[in-house]
Write a protein that holds these residues in place. Structure first.
Motif, short mmCIF file in Angstrom:
data_model
loop_
_atom_site.label_atom_id
_atom_site.label_comp_id
_atom_site.label_asym_id
_atom_site.label_seq_id
_atom_site.Cartn_x
_atom_site.Cartn_y
_atom_site.Cartn_z
N VAL A 96 -13.77 44.60 -21.27
CA VAL A 96 -15.15 45.42 -22.08
C VAL A 96 -15.21 46.07 -21.04
O VAL A 96 -15.89 46.46 -19.30
N SER A 101 -19.63 50.90 -23.38
CA SER A 101 -19.91 50.42 -24.20
C SER A 101 -21.77 49.59 -24.72
O SER A 101 -22.18 49.73 -24.01
N VAL A 130 -17.88 48.90 -29.05
CA VAL A 130 -17.06 48.38 -27.89
C VAL A 130 -15.41 49.18 -27.48
O VAL A 130 -14.83 48.71 -28.45
#
Length: 243
Positions: A96, A101, A130
């Motif tokens: 991530v 995000s 995301v």
């Protein structure tokens, strides 16, 4: 600013208590997509190209949560998180990109009480996004949910357990627009944890001893079916679906 949560349990009052004025509530949900969220279906809006991959958004669990403002002059807010993005945040944490995000969509609840049509309105929400970086074993991904026009139905019989909203979904540059319809709670209709086939009886709100000792927990007035792909019980009618 610290905020405290409000859920379906706030509807319950002690015996003999004075009747409260109607308030906008949201059925208590778990935003990671587990039991307690809303089972949501997506209908492609007219004018979209159904051949695009991003137009095939599957039914899923979506978490909604109301937050009470501690500032009397400020309005309450509602946060939204799709189950699919919540799963990616949890299972792909190492990939991530935290700099871009955004875990939750958040919008202002414009009314304290339901309107004449029994809806509580959250017209504008921030996007949830995301972004996953590429690795030797996985490609990069960039997924965004842009919710708007969130309307949560509130009556004594349906206390914040149905909603309808617009969704603009973007997956790696491909964008499609949907109407989202959700009901609480999420109920699995898989045959079992090991046999992943649809079992329509698990959406039945009524018990049928000795085969089925308890009902689904879904409001009996909601027309539902077992989604054969997501394997959750989803609404087949409009919002509101009322008794």
């Amino acid at each position: 600013m610290k905020r405290r949560l409000i859920g379906l349990g706030m509807l319950l009052s002690a015996c003999g208590a004075e009747q409260q004025d109607p308030q906008c509530v949201v059925a208590r949900a778990v935003s990671d997509g587990s039991t307690g969220s809303f089972a949501v279906t997506y209908s492609l809006k007219p004018g979209q190209n159904p051949a695009l991959a991003c137009t095939r958004l599957k039914s899923e669990a979506v978490g909604l949560q109301k937050y009470l403002s501690q500032d009397p002059a400020a309005k309450d807010t509602v946060a939204v998180r799709s189950g699919s993005l919540g799963t990616l945040l949890r299972t792909e944490a190492a990939r991530v990109d935290a700099s871009v995000s955004i875990a939750n969509a958040v919008g202002t609840l414009e009314t304290e009480a339901p309107g004449p049509d029994n809806f509580c309105e959250v017209p504008v929400l921030s996007p949830e996004r995301v972004v996953l970086t590429a690795t030797p074993d996985a490609i990069a991904q960039d997924l965004t949910y842009e919710w708007s026009g969130l309307r949560i139905y509130n009556t004594p019989d349906i206390p914040g357990t149905q909603f309808i909203a617009n969704l603009r979904y973007t997956a790696n540059g491909c964008t499609a627009e949907f109407t989202a319809r959700g009901i609480w709670p999420v109920v699995s209709c898989a045959t079992s944890s090991t046999v992943r086939t649809p079992d329509e009886s698990k959406c039945d709100p009524y018990a049928d001893p000795p085969t089925r000792l308890r009902g689904s927990g879904i409001n009996p007035s909601f027309p539902v079916k077992c989604d054969p792909v997501a394997l959750i019980c989803v609404l087949t009618g409009e919002v509101p679906s009322v008794p």
